[in-house]
Design a protein around this motif. Structure first.
Motif: not given
Length: 305
Positions: A100-101, A104-105, A144, A173, A177, A181, A242
């Motif tokens: 999921t994340y 989206i990222a 990150n 999220w 994200v 990203s 990712m």
């Protein structure tokens, strides 16, 4: 095109099988074992555990059984640390979170990165170019493991706008994200800008402009497609990185993804979970490398030959 895909599959399938065998051999060669503890267990208990999990069989038979379980049933076997859970259950619990994340990222990194790169190339040596390049460099120097604690410090502890951990609705999220990203966005922006500048200086772009085409048509129809070739080659491994999660993101934001499960399995000597996640990441890498090859061949037909 169909023959090109079949040739790539003929390479990808043996590569995946080789990955499974090598992962099993490397885990078997690692010092210690899944039941090695600070306080040694009695030999009879160790023998019973090895018999229960099939670790007392010859190595070649263990490999055959493991490969057959994955190929025929997609079964990575039981966890050595959690007897009531299988590796499939552990992956099924964590992978949707990272997917999921991570997904989206990936979308955010591609959209923002390509937009920044194209804008910077079109407005070369203007303040727009300098702003886009400066933003990319700033994001690149904040990986990150630096971005995650900064986001928690600012938006959770100081401002109180966002939850600092856990997993729930879309509000949970946002920080994972952003943390995941930013560095990928910067790399995509730099690659897009360099590739776009090279394409804009080519002969077919000069010809298109000489024919009187509008600048938007020149960019979208003639320049963008070839400029994305090096970007696509980068997106394959970036997408796998990712969507399979980040250890830093999982730890800082307590998302419950497979990145944390991988670290815990290494610390607990849960070799079955380690091999399962390793094979999953490797399989996704091979799959999206195949997708990248197909996209390359679709954009540039010369690649098929």
């Amino acid at each position: 095109m169909f023959g090109f895909i079949l040739r790539r599959l003929a390479v990808a399938i043996p590569t995946l099988l080789l990955l499974i065998v090598l992962s099993f051999l490397l885990m078997h060669a690692a010092p210690g074992g899944p039941f090695t503890q600070e306080r040694a267990l009695p030999p009879q208990i160790i023998a019973n555990l090895n018999a229960k999990y099939g670790l007392d069989e010859p190595l070649w038979r263990q490999i055959v059984n493991y490969v057959w379980g994955i190929v025929a049933h997609f079964d990575f076997g039981p966890s050595f640390v959690y007897p009531d859970r299988t590796v499939n259950q552990i992956i099924a619990a964590g992978f949707p979170v990272t997917l999921t994340y991570g997904g989206i990222a990936f979308v955010a990194a591609v959209v923002v990165g390509v937009s920044l790169g194209v804008t910077a190339a079109i407005r070369q040596n203007t303040w727009v170019d300098y702003l886009a390049v400066g933003t990319s460099i700033g994001a690149q120097v904040l990986p990150n493991f630096v971005m995650a604690p900064i986001l928690v410090l600012v938006f959770t502890l100081w401002l109180g706008w966002l939850p600092g951990g856990g997993w729930g609705g879309p509000i949970f999220w946002i920080m994972p994200v952003v943390a995941l990203s930013t560095s990928f966005m910067a790399s995509i922006a730099r690659i897009t800008r360099s590739s776009m500048l090279e394409v804009l200086g080519s002969n077919h772009i000069r010809t298109a402009r000489a024919k009187g085409l509008s600048e938007s048509k020149v960019i979208l129809r003639h320049a963008l497609k070839p400029a994305l070739l090096p970007v696509i080659s980068y997106l394959g491994p970036a997408f796998v990185t990712m969507i399979t999660g980040s250890v830093v993101v999982d730890i800082y934001f307590s998302t419950g993804g497979i990145g944390r499960s991988f670290v815990d399995s290494a610390l607990n000597r849960d070799y079955a979970v380690m091999m399962g996640i390793t094979i999953l990441v490797g399989a996704l890498t091979i799959l999206f490398s195949l997708v990248v090859d197909v996209l390359y061949a679709w954009i540039d037909p010369k690649i098929r030959y």
